[in-house]
Design a protein around this motif. Structure first.
Motif, PDB file in Angstrom:
ATOM      1  N   ALA A  27       0.819  -1.209   0.000  1.00 16.18           N
ATOM      2  CA  ALA A  27       0.000   0.000   0.000  1.00 16.18           C
ATOM      3  C   ALA A  27       0.855   1.263   0.000  1.00 16.18           C
ATOM      4  O   ALA A  27       0.381   2.348  -0.334  1.00 16.18           O
ATOM      5  CB  ALA A  27      -0.921  -0.005   1.222  1.00 16.18           C
ATOM      6  N   TYR A  28       2.121   1.116   0.388  1.00 16.53           N
ATOM      7  CA  TYR A  28       3.024   2.270   0.445  1.00 16.53           C
ATOM      8  C   TYR A  28       4.085   2.203  -0.641  1.00 16.53           C
ATOM      9  O   TYR A  28       5.143   2.808  -0.523  1.00 16.53           O
ATOM     10  CB  TYR A  28       3.682   2.336   1.832  1.00 16.53           C
ATOM     11  N   ALA A  29       3.803   1.485  -1.730  1.00 13.98           N
ATOM     12  CA  ALA A  29       4.777   1.291  -2.794  1.00 13.98           C
ATOM     13  C   ALA A  29       4.944   2.560  -3.628  1.00 13.98           C
ATOM     14  O   ALA A  29       4.050   3.396  -3.713  1.00 13.98           O
ATOM     15  CB  ALA A  29       4.334   0.135  -3.697  1.00 13.98           C
ATOM     16  N   THR A  30       6.127   2.689  -4.247  1.00 14.45           N
ATOM     17  CA  THR A  30       6.387   3.807  -5.156  1.00 14.45           C
ATOM     18  C   THR A  30       5.942   3.423  -6.563  1.00 14.45           C
ATOM     19  O   THR A  30       5.503   2.301  -6.809  1.00 14.45           O
ATOM     20  CB  THR A  30       7.887   4.146  -5.150  1.00 14.45           C
ATOM     21  N   LYS A  31       6.097   4.379  -7.497  1.00 11.91           N
ATOM     22  CA  LYS A  31       5.618   4.159  -8.859  1.00 11.91           C
ATOM     23  C   LYS A  31       6.386   3.053  -9.571  1.00 11.91           C
ATOM     24  O   LYS A  31       5.841   2.393 -10.444  1.00 11.91           O
ATOM     25  CB  LYS A  31       5.725   5.461  -9.658  1.00 11.91           C
ATOM     26  N   LEU A  32       7.643   2.879  -9.237  1.00 10.47           N
ATOM     27  CA  LEU A  32       8.473   1.847  -9.830  1.00 10.47           C
ATOM     28  C   LEU A  32       8.946   0.876  -8.755  1.00 10.47           C
ATOM     29  O   LEU A  32       9.035   1.236  -7.586  1.00 10.47           O
ATOM     30  CB  LEU A  32       9.685   2.463 -10.531  1.00 10.47           C
ATOM     31  N   LYS A  33       9.264  -0.334  -9.177  1.00  9.31           N
ATOM     32  CA  LYS A  33       9.694  -1.371  -8.237  1.00  9.31           C
ATOM     33  C   LYS A  33      11.102  -1.816  -8.594  1.00  9.31           C
ATOM     34  O   LYS A  33      11.393  -2.104  -9.759  1.00  9.31           O
ATOM     35  CB  LYS A  33       8.737  -2.560  -8.288  1.00  9.31           C
ATOM     36  N   ALA A  34      11.972  -1.859  -7.591  1.00  9.86           N
ATOM     37  CA  ALA A  34      13.371  -2.245  -7.809  1.00  9.86           C
ATOM     38  C   ALA A  34      13.650  -3.615  -7.216  1.00  9.86           C
ATOM     39  O   ALA A  34      13.054  -4.009  -6.209  1.00  9.86           O
ATOM     40  CB  ALA A  34      14.310  -1.209  -7.191  1.00  9.86           C
ATOM     41  N   GLY A  35      14.577  -4.317  -7.839  1.00  6.40           N
ATOM     42  CA  GLY A  35      15.058  -5.588  -7.307  1.00  6.40           C
ATOM     43  C   GLY A  35      16.565  -5.538  -7.175  1.00  6.40           C
ATOM     44  O   GLY A  35      17.265  -5.317  -8.174  1.00  6.40           O
ATOM     45  N   PHE A  36      17.065  -5.713  -5.950  1.00  2.00           N
ATOM     46  CA  PHE A  36      18.502  -5.646  -5.691  1.00  2.00           C
ATOM     47  C   PHE A  36      18.976  -6.965  -5.085  1.00  2.00           C
ATOM     48  O   PHE A  36      18.238  -7.626  -4.350  1.00  2.00           O
ATOM     49  CB  PHE A  36      18.846  -4.498  -4.734  1.00  2.00           C
ATOM     50  N   THR A  37      20.228  -7.324  -5.355  1.00  2.00           N
ATOM     51  CA  THR A  37      20.797  -8.537  -4.765  1.00  2.00           C
ATOM     52  C   THR A  37      21.038  -8.317  -3.271  1.00  2.00           C
ATOM     53  O   THR A  37      21.145  -7.166  -2.814  1.00  2.00           O
ATOM     54  CB  THR A  37      22.130  -8.894  -5.439  1.00  2.00           C
ATOM     55  N   PRO A  38      21.128  -9.396  -2.483  1.00  2.55           N
ATOM     56  CA  PRO A  38      21.360  -9.238  -1.044  1.00  2.55           C
ATOM     57  C   PRO A  38      22.617  -8.426  -0.727  1.00  2.55           C
ATOM     58  O   PRO A  38      22.608  -7.584   0.172  1.00  2.55           O
ATOM     59  CB  PRO A  38      21.494 -10.686  -0.547  1.00  2.55           C
ATOM     60  N   GLU A  39      23.700  -8.661  -1.470  1.00  2.00           N
ATOM     61  CA  GLU A  39      24.942  -7.935  -1.198  1.00  2.00           C
ATOM     62  C   GLU A  39      24.795  -6.455  -1.525  1.00  2.00           C
ATOM     63  O   GLU A  39      25.251  -5.589  -0.772  1.00  2.00           O
ATOM     64  CB  GLU A  39      26.101  -8.537  -2.001  1.00  2.00           C
ATOM     65  N   PHE A  40      24.151  -6.136  -2.651  1.00  7.23           N
ATOM     66  CA  PHE A  40      23.969  -4.741  -3.060  1.00  7.23           C
ATOM     67  C   PHE A  40      23.168  -3.967  -2.015  1.00  7.23           C
ATOM     68  O   PHE A  40      23.428  -2.785  -1.772  1.00  7.23           O
ATOM     69  CB  PHE A  40      23.251  -4.697  -4.411  1.00  7.23           C
ATOM     70  N   MET A  41      22.206  -4.630  -1.379  1.00  8.73           N
ATOM     71  CA  MET A  41      21.352  -3.968  -0.391  1.00  8.73           C
ATOM     72  C   MET A  41      22.152  -3.428   0.786  1.00  8.73           C
ATOM     73  O   MET A  41      21.810  -2.392   1.361  1.00  8.73           O
ATOM     74  CB  MET A  41      20.295  -4.941   0.134  1.00  8.73           C
ATOM     75  N   GLY A  42      23.229  -4.118   1.165  1.00  9.62           N
ATOM     76  CA  GLY A  42      23.953  -3.741   2.377  1.00  9.62           C
ATOM     77  C   GLY A  42      25.251  -3.011   2.151  1.00  9.62           C
ATOM     78  O   GLY A  42      25.990  -2.762   3.103  1.00  9.62           O
ATOM     79  N   ARG A  43      25.563  -2.637   0.897  1.00  7.69           N
ATOM     80  CA  ARG A  43      26.848  -2.013   0.598  1.00  7.69           C
ATOM     81  C   ARG A  43      26.712  -0.502   0.452  1.00  7.69           C
ATOM     82  O   ARG A  43      25.699   0.006  -0.013  1.00  7.69           O
ATOM     83  CB  ARG A  43      27.444  -2.603  -0.681  1.00  7.69           C
ATOM     84  N   HIS A  44      27.797   0.207   0.823  1.00  5.85           N
ATOM     85  CA  HIS A  44      27.805   1.656   0.670  1.00  5.85           C
ATOM     86  C   HIS A  44      27.941   2.058  -0.798  1.00  5.85           C
ATOM     87  O   HIS A  44      27.574   3.167  -1.173  1.00  5.85           O
ATOM     88  CB  HIS A  44      28.934   2.270   1.496  1.00  5.85           C
ATOM     89  N   ASP A  45      28.495   1.166  -1.625  1.00  6.64           N
ATOM     90  CA  ASP A  45      28.482   1.410  -3.067  1.00  6.64           C
ATOM     91  C   ASP A  45      27.298   0.665  -3.686  1.00  6.64           C
ATOM     92  O   ASP A  45      27.352   0.217  -4.832  1.00  6.64           O
ATOM     93  CB  ASP A  45      29.793   0.963  -3.705  1.00  6.64           C
ATOM     94  N   GLY A  46      26.231   0.572  -2.916  1.00  2.00           N
ATOM     95  CA  GLY A  46      25.003  -0.068  -3.354  1.00  2.00           C
ATOM     96  C   GLY A  46      23.798   0.725  -2.886  1.00  2.00           C
ATOM     97  O   GLY A  46      23.763   1.960  -2.985  1.00  2.00           O
ATOM     98  N   ASN A  47      22.839   0.029  -2.313  1.00  2.00           N
ATOM     99  CA  ASN A  47      21.599   0.690  -1.905  1.00  2.00           C
ATOM    100  C   ASN A  47      21.824   1.760  -0.836  1.00  2.00           C
ATOM    101  O   ASN A  47      21.160   2.806  -0.842  1.00  2.00           O
ATOM    102  CB  ASN A  47      20.604  -0.357  -1.385  1.00  2.00           C
ATOM    103  N   LEU A  48      22.760   1.520   0.087  1.00  2.00           N
ATOM    104  CA  LEU A  48      23.034   2.517   1.130  1.00  2.00           C
ATOM    105  C   LEU A  48      23.558   3.808   0.515  1.00  2.00           C
ATOM    106  O   LEU A  48      23.192   4.919   0.944  1.00  2.00           O
ATOM    107  CB  LEU A  48      24.033   1.961   2.144  1.00  2.00           C
ATOM    108  N   GLY A  49      24.405   3.693  -0.501  1.00  2.00           N
ATOM    109  CA  GLY A  49      24.916   4.870  -1.185  1.00  2.00           C
ATOM    110  C   GLY A  49      23.841   5.584  -1.990  1.00  2.00           C
ATOM    111  O   GLY A  49      23.821   6.824  -2.051  1.00  2.00           O
TER     112      GLY A  49
END
Length: 512
Positions: free
Chosen positions: A225-247
């Motif tokens: 219900a709180y989703a944005t207009k687009l949906k992203a899929g990231f790998t587990p490692e990318f989610m936790g990296r500063h050169d990934g989702n955190l960045g």
């Protein structure tokens, strides 16, 4: 910290919903099947046997079988989970009904009850404690197996667990594992209380159970219900990296509905329009195969990722010819060549061994293997196609240019697992990337990162010096290609929405 706690709450809600959707369907299917085989006992062996075989299939393999049929997301996850939940429900329903005293059933028939009345007023109420025990078992199994659902973008607490495994982050693993264990204990306790009720109260509880299962099932859809207009899929490692989702969150302020997904199915999910944005690698062959486009990193959160073998200094001393052999590949593979090699494995489904040999033959580097009786070189790799190709190329180079034997330990998982294997003398070398060595392993101050990431040579020289000083590990000469992290979209969709950079993506998401 608040973002992580919000994410944990969201995943817990999804996990509860996923568990109870699967359990609700399993009860609807399993209860009638148990009743049926209690009436037609000649079918009991076959039905219980099939349900038992389904439960012996490894859970990750069962999810894999579901993907070609149901795609990714909640559908294959729910299908797999309900199949796992069926056996205890069917078996306990059958056992409970057949265990009712024959004299009690005869007395009910003598009182003029029909077969259906005997079932609903005598057999099921008396069998209900046994049936509830089966539902308890199914619930605990489902809560545990549901952690794997995150690998196919179905959400749940597995997102933290797999992210923690990829990054070797114990806190992340515990953040997913502890709530999952607590949910299993809580649900088992509540069902055990229901199981101990007297017959009259148990009848009332049985009537409310389906409604409770339905209500809990809707938990899965609350985060949507709180989703944005687009949906992203990231790998587990990318989610936790500063050169990934955190960045992306800190530098760009990017806020997008995100699911964790395995690299193995991520690209196809984008192609099939189940995801709009994915994390990926700039030299991945599936870019070409699925007509994806890389969004320009206009704020520079992704440093250079030039590949090179990193080797233990002790291994270089033990195997005197090793450095010279590994450097035979230096500057031999540029971005376009690596993309073409990846395309052969990722899309044409050629084996890494064939791709590696064909490349070496074309480069004039192929030699027949020698005896391999002067010690064994242990090669490691991460868990994606490019690393398998490089590991096989190095294996063939070593066998053809020395008398060393080779042992390959491919698919070691994420960066931290692979690097720890190297640091702890479980392997002698593996291919690494300069940007990963800088941000994921050395993790210097932000000022240092900014000063070296603008130049490929500066990045290489910094990680080379840092690894030798800190870990006694040597970076050999770069292979030649830059496999940078990247955000990707379907080319047609990106053109339609006029998204060329990550900043364009952010602006689009903010314009509601």
């Amino acid at each position: 910290m608040r973002q992580q706690s919000d994410k944990l709450l969201e995943q817990t809600i999804q996990h509860i919903g996923l568990t109870f959707i699967s359990l609700f369907i399993a009860v609807i299917v399993g209860l009638p099947l148990g009743i049926f085989i209690s009436r037609r006992r000649q079918f009991s062996g076959a039905v219980l046997g099939v349900a038992g075989v389904l439960q012996t299939i490894p859970s990750i393999a069962l999810l894999g079988f579901m993907i070609p049929v149901l795609g990714i997301g909640p559908k294959p996850a729910i299908a797999a989970l309900l199949l796992y939940a069926l056996l205890p429900i069917i078996r306990n329903t059958f056992t409970g009904i057949t265990g009712v005293d024959a004299a009690v059933k005869e007395a009910a028939v003598a009182m003029g009850m029909s077969k259906w009345q005997v079932l609903f007023k005598v057999e099921l109420p008396l069998a209900m404690p046994v049936i509830f025990a089966g539902i308890r078992t199914a619930t605990v199994i489902t809560v545990g197996v549901a952690t794997l659902a995150s690998y196919i973008a179905a959400g749940g607490l597995g997102e933290f667990i797999f992210g923690g495994i990829s990054l070797n982050n114990t806190n992340m693993i515990l953040a997913g594992a502890i709530p999952a264990a607590m949910l299993a204990i809580l649900f088992d306790f509540l069902l055990s209380r229901l199981q101990k009720l007297d017959i009259k109260k148990l009848k009332t509880a049985t009537k409310t159970l389906p409604a409770l299962l339905v209500v809990c099932s809707f938990f899965y859809f609350i985060p949507s219900a709180y989703a944005t207009k687009l949906k992203a899929g990231f790998t587990p490692e990318f989610m936790g990296r500063h050169d990934g989702n955190l960045g992306l969150q800190s530098k760009y302020g990017l806020k997008i509905s995100t699911v964790v997904i395995s690299d193995a199915v991520m690209y196809k999910a984008a192609f099939e329009k189940q995801l709009d944005v994915i994390s990926g690698y700039s030299t991945d062959g599936r870019l070409k195969a699925y007509n994806l486009v890389v969004l320009k990193d206009d704020k520079g959160i992704f440093p250079p990722y030039y590949a090179a073998p990193i080797v233990r200094e002790s291994s270089l001393k033990k195997f005197a010819e090793l450095e010279k052999i590994l450097n035979l590949l230096a500057n031999k593979i540029n971005d376009s060549v690596m993309t073409a090699l990846n395309y052969k494995t990722d899309y044409l489904h050629q084996t890494p061994e064939k791709v590696a040999k064909d490349f070496l033959v074309a480069q004039g580097l192929w030699k027949s293997p020698r005896n391999g009786n002067e010690g064994v070189v242990r090669i490691g790799s991460k868990i994606f196609g490019e690393q398998y190709i490089l590991a096989n190329i190095y294996s063939m180079l070593i066998k053809g240019n020395s008398d060393y034997g080779v042992s390959t330990k491919t698919g070691l998982g994420g960066t931290k697992i692979c690097f720890d294997a190297l640091a702890n003398d479980q392997i002698d070398f593996y291919p690494e990337y300069t940007g990963t060595g800088l941000l994921a392993i050395l993790q210097p101050q932000a000022k240092t990162v900014d000063s070296v990431t603008g130049n490929r040579e500066a990045t290489y020289n910094y990680v080379k010096a840092g690894f030798e000083q800190k870990y006694d590990i040597k970076w050999l000469k770069p292979i030649g290609f830059n496999n940078a992290y990247a955000l990707m979209m379907r080319r047609q969709q990106a053109d339609k929405l006029k998204i060329k950079t990550i900043s364009d993506l952010k602006r689009y998401l903010e314009n509601r």
